[in-house]
Design a protein around this motif. Sequence first.
Motif, mmCIF file in Angstrom:
data_model
loop_
_atom_site.group_PDB
_atom_site.id
_atom_site.type_symbol
_atom_site.label_atom_id
_atom_site.label_comp_id
_atom_site.label_asym_id
_atom_site.label_seq_id
_atom_site.Cartn_x
_atom_site.Cartn_y
_atom_site.Cartn_z
ATOM 1 N N HIS A 87 0.823 -1.216 0.000
ATOM 2 C CA HIS A 87 0.000 0.000 0.000
ATOM 3 C C HIS A 87 0.850 1.257 0.000
ATOM 4 O O HIS A 87 0.344 2.343 -0.269
ATOM 5 C CB HIS A 87 -0.909 0.025 1.227
ATOM 6 N N GLY A 88 2.121 1.105 0.381
ATOM 7 C CA GLY A 88 2.959 2.298 0.406
ATOM 8 C C GLY A 88 4.313 2.029 1.020
ATOM 9 O O GLY A 88 4.748 0.875 1.152
ATOM 10 N N VAL A 89 4.944 3.114 1.429
ATOM 11 C CA VAL A 89 6.328 3.041 1.885
ATOM 12 C C VAL A 89 6.522 3.975 3.069
ATOM 13 O O VAL A 89 5.773 4.950 3.220
ATOM 14 C CB VAL A 89 7.269 3.425 0.701
ATOM 15 N N HIS A 90 7.523 3.654 3.905
ATOM 16 C CA HIS A 90 7.926 4.594 4.961
ATOM 17 C C HIS A 90 9.388 4.945 4.746
ATOM 18 O O HIS A 90 10.243 4.052 4.694
ATOM 19 C CB HIS A 90 7.737 4.001 6.362
ATOM 20 N N VAL A 91 9.677 6.242 4.635
ATOM 21 C CA VAL A 91 11.051 6.675 4.371
ATOM 22 C C VAL A 91 11.551 7.628 5.459
ATOM 23 O O VAL A 91 10.790 8.409 6.023
ATOM 24 C CB VAL A 91 11.188 7.357 2.977
ATOM 25 N N GLY A 92 12.866 7.519 5.707
ATOM 26 C CA GLY A 92 13.518 8.396 6.669
ATOM 27 C C GLY A 92 14.687 9.105 6.017
ATOM 28 O O GLY A 92 14.843 9.082 4.782
ATOM 29 N N GLU A 93 15.536 9.689 6.843
ATOM 30 C CA GLU A 93 16.577 10.570 6.293
ATOM 31 C C GLU A 93 17.664 9.827 5.505
ATOM 32 O O GLU A 93 18.389 10.445 4.740
ATOM 33 C CB GLU A 93 17.182 11.431 7.403
ATOM 34 N N GLU A 119 8.790 21.351 12.440
ATOM 35 C CA GLU A 119 9.245 21.865 11.138
ATOM 36 C C GLU A 119 9.339 20.740 10.122
ATOM 37 O O GLU A 119 8.949 20.887 8.949
ATOM 38 C CB GLU A 119 10.613 22.560 11.286
ATOM 39 N N ASP A 120 9.863 19.605 10.572
ATOM 40 C CA ASP A 120 9.951 18.432 9.689
ATOM 41 C C ASP A 120 8.552 17.990 9.240
ATOM 42 O O ASP A 120 8.356 17.567 8.099
ATOM 43 C CB ASP A 120 10.582 17.245 10.421
ATOM 44 N N ALA A 121 7.610 18.059 10.143
ATOM 45 C CA ALA A 121 6.251 17.610 9.798
ATOM 46 C C ALA A 121 5.650 18.521 8.724
ATOM 47 O O ALA A 121 4.979 18.063 7.793
ATOM 48 C CB ALA A 121 5.372 17.588 11.041
ATOM 49 N N ARG A 122 5.926 19.818 8.843
ATOM 50 C CA ARG A 122 5.430 20.760 7.822
ATOM 51 C C ARG A 122 6.095 20.469 6.475
ATOM 52 O O ARG A 122 5.449 20.490 5.416
ATOM 53 C CB ARG A 122 5.699 22.195 8.255
ATOM 54 N N ALA A 129 3.709 13.780 1.799
ATOM 55 C CA ALA A 129 3.528 12.648 2.724
ATOM 56 C C ALA A 129 2.086 12.565 3.212
ATOM 57 O O ALA A 129 1.357 13.567 3.224
ATOM 58 C CB ALA A 129 4.469 12.802 3.920
ATOM 59 N N ASP A 130 1.713 11.345 3.640
ATOM 60 C CA ASP A 130 0.370 11.123 4.196
ATOM 61 C C ASP A 130 0.369 11.151 5.719
ATOM 62 O O ASP A 130 -0.650 11.440 6.331
ATOM 63 C CB ASP A 130 -0.158 9.754 3.748
ATOM 64 N N TYR A 131 1.490 10.733 6.305
ATOM 65 C CA TYR A 131 1.591 10.739 7.769
ATOM 66 C C TYR A 131 3.058 10.877 8.131
ATOM 67 O O TYR A 131 3.939 10.696 7.274
ATOM 68 C CB TYR A 131 1.000 9.447 8.384
ATOM 69 N N VAL A 132 3.310 11.183 9.385
ATOM 70 C CA VAL A 132 4.699 11.234 9.856
ATOM 71 C C VAL A 132 4.902 10.250 11.001
ATOM 72 O O VAL A 132 3.995 10.009 11.809
ATOM 73 C CB VAL A 132 5.108 12.656 10.301
ATOM 74 N N GLY A 133 6.092 9.674 11.036
ATOM 75 C CA GLY A 133 6.520 8.837 12.157
ATOM 76 C C GLY A 133 7.436 9.682 13.014
ATOM 77 O O GLY A 133 8.489 10.129 12.546
ATOM 78 N N LEU A 134 7.033 9.938 14.252
ATOM 79 C CA LEU A 134 7.770 10.852 15.136
ATOM 80 C C LEU A 134 8.355 10.078 16.320
ATOM 81 O O LEU A 134 7.638 9.369 17.023
ATOM 82 C CB LEU A 134 6.809 11.934 15.644
ATOM 83 N N ALA A 156 3.637 15.075 22.533
ATOM 84 C CA ALA A 156 2.277 15.637 22.494
ATOM 85 C C ALA A 156 2.277 17.035 21.883
ATOM 86 O O ALA A 156 1.335 17.406 21.154
ATOM 87 C CB ALA A 156 1.693 15.673 23.907
ATOM 88 N N ALA A 157 3.325 17.806 22.148
ATOM 89 C CA ALA A 157 3.372 19.174 21.606
ATOM 90 C C ALA A 157 3.410 19.147 20.077
ATOM 91 O O ALA A 157 2.763 19.978 19.417
ATOM 92 C CB ALA A 157 4.601 19.900 22.160
ATOM 93 N N VAL A 158 4.128 18.211 19.518
ATOM 94 C CA VAL A 158 4.165 18.112 18.041
ATOM 95 C C VAL A 158 2.829 17.590 17.511
ATOM 96 O O VAL A 158 2.308 18.086 16.504
ATOM 97 C CB VAL A 158 5.335 17.214 17.579
ATOM 98 N N VAL A 159 2.266 16.600 18.191
ATOM 99 C CA VAL A 159 0.965 16.054 17.758
ATOM 100 C C VAL A 159 -0.073 17.170 17.659
ATOM 101 O O VAL A 159 -0.831 17.250 16.679
ATOM 102 C CB VAL A 159 0.477 14.949 18.735
ATOM 103 N N ARG A 160 -0.096 18.029 18.664
ATOM 104 C CA ARG A 160 -1.120 19.094 18.701
ATOM 105 C C ARG A 160 -1.036 20.016 17.491
ATOM 106 O O ARG A 160 -2.035 20.474 16.979
ATOM 107 C CB ARG A 160 -0.964 19.929 19.984
ATOM 108 N N ALA A 161 0.176 20.268 17.011
ATOM 109 C CA ALA A 161 0.357 21.278 15.954
ATOM 110 C C ALA A 161 0.620 20.675 14.581
ATOM 111 O O ALA A 161 0.659 21.401 13.584
ATOM 112 C CB ALA A 161 1.521 22.192 16.337
ATOM 113 N N SER A 162 0.796 19.368 14.515
ATOM 114 C CA SER A 162 1.203 18.761 13.239
ATOM 115 C C SER A 162 0.106 18.876 12.184
ATOM 116 O O SER A 162 -1.067 18.608 12.463
ATOM 117 C CB SER A 162 1.540 17.279 13.448
#
Length: 225
Positions: A87-93, A119-122, A129-134, A156-162
């Motif tokens: 269904h898709g892929v997960h990629v990192g740096e 910033e990375d999520a933005r 991307a469809d989602y982020v792995g944090l 939680a702080a990133v979740v709130r603003a992502s």
Amino acid sequence: MNALVRPSLPRGLYVLCDDTLRPELSLREKAAGLLAGGARVVQLRMKRTPLREALVAAREVVAACRRAGAVCLVNDRVDLALLSGAHGVHVGEEDLPAEEARALLGPEGLVGVTVRGLEDARAALAAGADYVGLGPVFGTTTKQVPAPVLGLGGFAAVVRASPLPVVGIGGVKLENIADLAATGAHGGAVASDALLAEDIAERVRRLSAAFDRGAQGASLVGGDA
Ligand SMILES: Cc1ncc(COP(=O)(O)OP(=O)(O)O)c(N)n1
Ligand SMILES: Cc1ncsc1CCOP(=O)(O)O
Ligand SMILES: [Mg+2]
């Protein structure tokens, strides 16, 4: 990709079918245990498997996930995701950039991207991307991660603003997954706590139920994302 329409990433437990843990079990056996426990999102993470074997394993695991109605994402390798009908892929740096993964997969494929902060999520959103792995949310020995542990508050702080759904990863276990879900996280990614269990299926059931309980608490207090 086989699907004509991009599936959305199911909310809840997200399990890693990983070749670095429990080497006595094949990836197919691990996937069978995870799926027997009702896993709805499976990431195939192959760090040690030679490429041609990885392709065979990917085809088997993707087929098993599709039979079970689960979403299967291949870690790192867009080529294997395409060849296996994942269904898709997960990629990192260390992998292809998210833009290139999106370009190769087309609009039907799910693309997940590893991020370390807001910033990375933005940037991941802008890259398609469809989602982020944090993470790492908690300490883990499964991977040496070149980033500090976030802790639940930092996570939680990133979740709130992502701007994208957030899947928490790193040291997520039965004892903390409800708290992670209560932050409003879209998912909790688990490798060792599921795969090292004597009964993988039963552990997946318990992890999944605990996530759902935590998420329910979050929605009752208006924290649902
Ligand atoms: C859901 C999820 N989030 C993060 C990662 C880590 O990906 P990456 O940084 O590319 O590290 P490796 O897993 O490839 O070692 C992940 N796999 N899944
Ligand atoms: C791939 C990855 N990226 C950050 S932590 C991690 C490993 C997660 O494994 P575990 O669930 O065993 O901590
Ligand atoms: Mg990677």
